[in-house]
Design a protein around this motif. Sequence first.
Motif, mmCIF file in Angstrom:
data_model
loop_
_atom_site.group_PDB
_atom_site.id
_atom_site.type_symbol
_atom_site.label_atom_id
_atom_site.label_comp_id
_atom_site.label_asym_id
_atom_site.label_seq_id
_atom_site.Cartn_x
_atom_site.Cartn_y
_atom_site.Cartn_z
ATOM 1 N N PRO A 1 0.819 -1.215 0.000
ATOM 2 C CA PRO A 1 0.000 0.000 0.000
ATOM 3 C C PRO A 1 0.854 1.266 0.000
ATOM 4 C CG PRO A 1 -0.797 -1.570 1.633
ATOM 5 C CD PRO A 1 0.527 -2.083 1.161
ATOM 6 N N VAL A 2 0.563 2.183 -0.904
ATOM 7 C CA VAL A 2 1.257 3.466 -0.982
ATOM 8 C C VAL A 2 0.207 4.560 -1.192
ATOM 9 C CG1 VAL A 2 3.416 2.508 -1.881
ATOM 10 C CG2 VAL A 2 1.635 3.243 -3.477
ATOM 11 N N VAL A 3 0.575 5.778 -0.871
ATOM 12 C CA VAL A 3 -0.266 6.945 -1.129
ATOM 13 C C VAL A 3 0.575 7.961 -1.882
ATOM 14 C CG1 VAL A 3 -1.610 8.830 -0.125
ATOM 15 C CG2 VAL A 3 -1.695 6.553 0.906
ATOM 16 N N LEU A 4 0.092 8.390 -3.039
ATOM 17 C CA LEU A 4 0.832 9.335 -3.864
ATOM 18 C C LEU A 4 0.133 10.693 -3.885
ATOM 19 C CD1 LEU A 4 1.747 6.466 -4.959
ATOM 20 C CD2 LEU A 4 2.302 7.656 -7.081
ATOM 21 N N GLY A 5 0.930 11.741 -3.910
ATOM 22 C CA GLY A 5 0.391 13.086 -4.051
ATOM 23 C C GLY A 5 0.039 13.778 -2.764
ATOM 24 N N GLU A 6 0.300 13.153 -1.621
ATOM 25 C CA GLU A 6 -0.033 13.798 -0.355
ATOM 26 C C GLU A 6 0.991 14.884 -0.044
ATOM 27 O OE1 GLU A 6 -1.383 12.744 4.192
ATOM 28 O OE2 GLU A 6 -0.824 11.146 2.822
ATOM 29 N N SER A 7 0.511 16.027 0.454
ATOM 30 C CA SER A 7 1.371 17.139 0.848
ATOM 31 C C SER A 7 0.752 17.814 2.054
ATOM 32 C CB SER A 7 1.502 18.135 -0.317
ATOM 33 O OG SER A 7 0.287 18.845 -0.505
ATOM 34 N N VAL A 8 1.356 18.910 2.490
ATOM 35 C CA VAL A 8 0.796 19.629 3.630
ATOM 36 C C VAL A 8 -0.576 20.206 3.280
ATOM 37 C CG1 VAL A 8 3.027 20.188 4.630
ATOM 38 C CG2 VAL A 8 2.017 21.748 2.959
ATOM 39 N N PHE A 9 -0.839 20.414 1.985
ATOM 40 C CA PHE A 9 -2.108 20.986 1.559
ATOM 41 C C PHE A 9 -3.124 19.944 1.105
ATOM 42 C CE2 PHE A 9 1.038 24.335 0.326
ATOM 43 C CZ PHE A 9 0.688 25.269 1.293
ATOM 44 N N PHE A 10 -2.651 18.913 0.401
ATOM 45 C CA PHE A 10 -3.558 18.024 -0.307
ATOM 46 C C PHE A 10 -3.493 16.584 0.197
ATOM 47 C CE2 PHE A 10 -1.975 21.150 -3.526
ATOM 48 C CZ PHE A 10 -3.114 21.955 -3.520
ATOM 49 N N ALA A 11 -4.647 15.936 0.211
ATOM 50 C CA ALA A 11 -4.711 14.501 0.486
ATOM 51 C C ALA A 11 -4.220 13.740 -0.738
ATOM 52 C CB ALA A 11 -6.148 14.097 0.816
ATOM 53 N N THR B 1 -3.603 9.961 -3.010
ATOM 54 C CA THR B 1 -4.435 8.904 -3.590
ATOM 55 C C THR B 1 -3.740 7.568 -3.404
ATOM 56 O OG1 THR B 1 -5.210 10.467 -5.260
ATOM 57 C CG2 THR B 1 -5.626 8.130 -5.669
ATOM 58 N N PRO B 2 -4.432 6.555 -2.894
ATOM 59 C CA PRO B 2 -3.797 5.266 -2.630
ATOM 60 C C PRO B 2 -3.672 4.403 -3.879
ATOM 61 C CG PRO B 2 -6.083 5.186 -1.986
ATOM 62 C CD PRO B 2 -5.824 6.598 -2.428
ATOM 63 N N ALA B 3 -2.719 3.514 -3.843
ATOM 64 C CA ALA B 3 -2.529 2.500 -4.874
ATOM 65 C C ALA B 3 -1.695 1.382 -4.255
ATOM 66 C CB ALA B 3 -1.837 3.085 -6.103
ATOM 67 N N MET B 4 -1.492 0.320 -5.025
ATOM 68 C CA MET B 4 -0.689 -0.801 -4.542
ATOM 69 C C MET B 4 0.639 -0.811 -5.288
ATOM 70 S SD MET B 4 -2.618 -1.958 -2.203
ATOM 71 C CE MET B 4 -1.644 -3.411 -1.769
ATOM 72 N N GLY B 5 1.693 -0.464 -4.578
ATOM 73 C CA GLY B 5 3.007 -0.397 -5.194
ATOM 74 C C GLY B 5 3.503 -1.742 -5.678
ATOM 75 N N ASP B 6 3.895 -1.788 -6.957
ATOM 76 C CA ASP B 6 4.465 -2.991 -7.584
ATOM 77 C C ASP B 6 3.528 -4.194 -7.522
ATOM 78 O OD1 ASP B 6 6.911 -1.817 -8.424
ATOM 79 O OD2 ASP B 6 7.653 -1.953 -6.364
ATOM 80 N N ALA B 7 2.222 -3.943 -7.506
ATOM 81 C CA ALA B 7 1.260 -5.052 -7.572
ATOM 82 C C ALA B 7 1.379 -5.754 -8.917
ATOM 83 C CB ALA B 7 -0.157 -4.519 -7.380
ATOM 84 N N PRO B 8 1.025 -7.051 -9.000
ATOM 85 C CA PRO B 8 1.058 -7.743 -10.297
ATOM 86 C C PRO B 8 0.097 -7.077 -11.284
ATOM 87 C CG PRO B 8 0.791 -9.297 -8.466
ATOM 88 C CD PRO B 8 0.600 -7.931 -7.889
ATOM 89 N N ILE B 9 0.514 -7.013 -12.528
ATOM 90 C CA ILE B 9 -0.325 -6.410 -13.565
ATOM 91 C C ILE B 9 -1.435 -7.388 -13.935
ATOM 92 C CG2 ILE B 9 -0.340 -5.414 -15.884
ATOM 93 C CD1 ILE B 9 2.666 -4.887 -15.513
ATOM 94 N N ALA B 10 -2.640 -6.878 -14.054
ATOM 95 C CA ALA B 10 -3.768 -7.725 -14.435
ATOM 96 C C ALA B 10 -3.571 -8.292 -15.827
ATOM 97 C CB ALA B 10 -5.067 -6.922 -14.371
ATOM 98 N N GLY B 11 -4.154 -9.448 -16.079
ATOM 99 C CA GLY B 11 -4.044 -10.062 -17.396
ATOM 100 C C GLY B 11 -4.798 -9.267 -18.448
#
Length: 349
Positions: free
Chosen positions: A57-67, A69-79
């Motif tokens: 689990p990772v969250v990208l784009g978070e800063s002191v101002f903005f929330a 967005t979550p994603a799964m780091g290096d998760a397997p790519i869907a078929g």
Amino acid sequence: MSIFLKALAMLGAFSALMQAAGAAGIVGVRQVSAHSGERRADLEVTVWYPALPGGTPVVLGESVFFAGTPAMGDAPIAGGRFPLVLLSHGAGLGGSPAAMSWMAAGLAGRGFVVAAPMHPGNGGAHRSAEETMKLWLRPRDIGATLDAMIGAPDFKDHLDAGKVGVLGLSMGGSTALALSGGRIDPDRLAGYCDDAARNPSLCEWVRLSGLDLHALDMREAGRDNRDRRLGFAMAIDPAPVDVFAADSFAGVSVPVEIVNLGPPDKIPQTAKAGGIARAIPYGRYLNVEDASHFSLFGPCKPGAAEMAEQERIGDPICRDGGGRSRQDIHAQLIGLVAAAFARELGAGR
């Protein structure tokens, strides 16, 4: 509350965020590298994609101002194979791929691979007014990213050949228009900040940086940057659009969709693009009136507006156009973009 229960609560909150961000599926994210011959450097590229369970689990784009967005780091790519959306970010507070993660994750959850290069000098610790204003370099960053994605071992067998488009937000929108065939007028770009009211925050930064746009080497500024591998271009609140040669858009041969944010009489001239859409043979124009340019940022955290004022950011970064929440506006924009790419590329969920 015990540490175990706190962990469960955090996991539950993360799962809820993942569901909101991805909507239709799990979103994976990983980094790849794209070599830029023009910049003589490797570009950092963030890639969001439909994924299988797994990853971190990772969250990208978070800063002191903005929330973020979550994603799964290096998760397997869907078929399967997926269309590719090349994403160009803006400048300043929006000057990174992570700042556009709300859009990228939303599209990945709907069946697209989204690849966004970091345009050097446009944001972060190495932000540079001179590099930011070299608008003609940005389209080649997108081209280098496409080259890298086509050959990337992890992705080359998951891309739907021929189904490639570009999406740009804010300054990235101008990049998307350039990739479709719009050409910058070097004289217009050189004089862009002669009237500081044209783009107050950007031009004030240019002035404080000591950059004279008239002294900038513009020999390559008016070149043709179109990339004929792209089947569709979409720009949301592109800025600056008033540095383009108006007659260049008549030669655009791919479908282009432009979205402006805000009431028509409140859209800044430097982002107002209805005339450009009408000049493009296969142009389409939409207007989301109850939004603003700042709706392109992530959701504001509590107290962010007050903090931005204290920090003299200079822009009302938490102000949207009407009574809707920024999350609602984001959901609408993600839906508009997904529908447009599905229509033009025959793809998505």
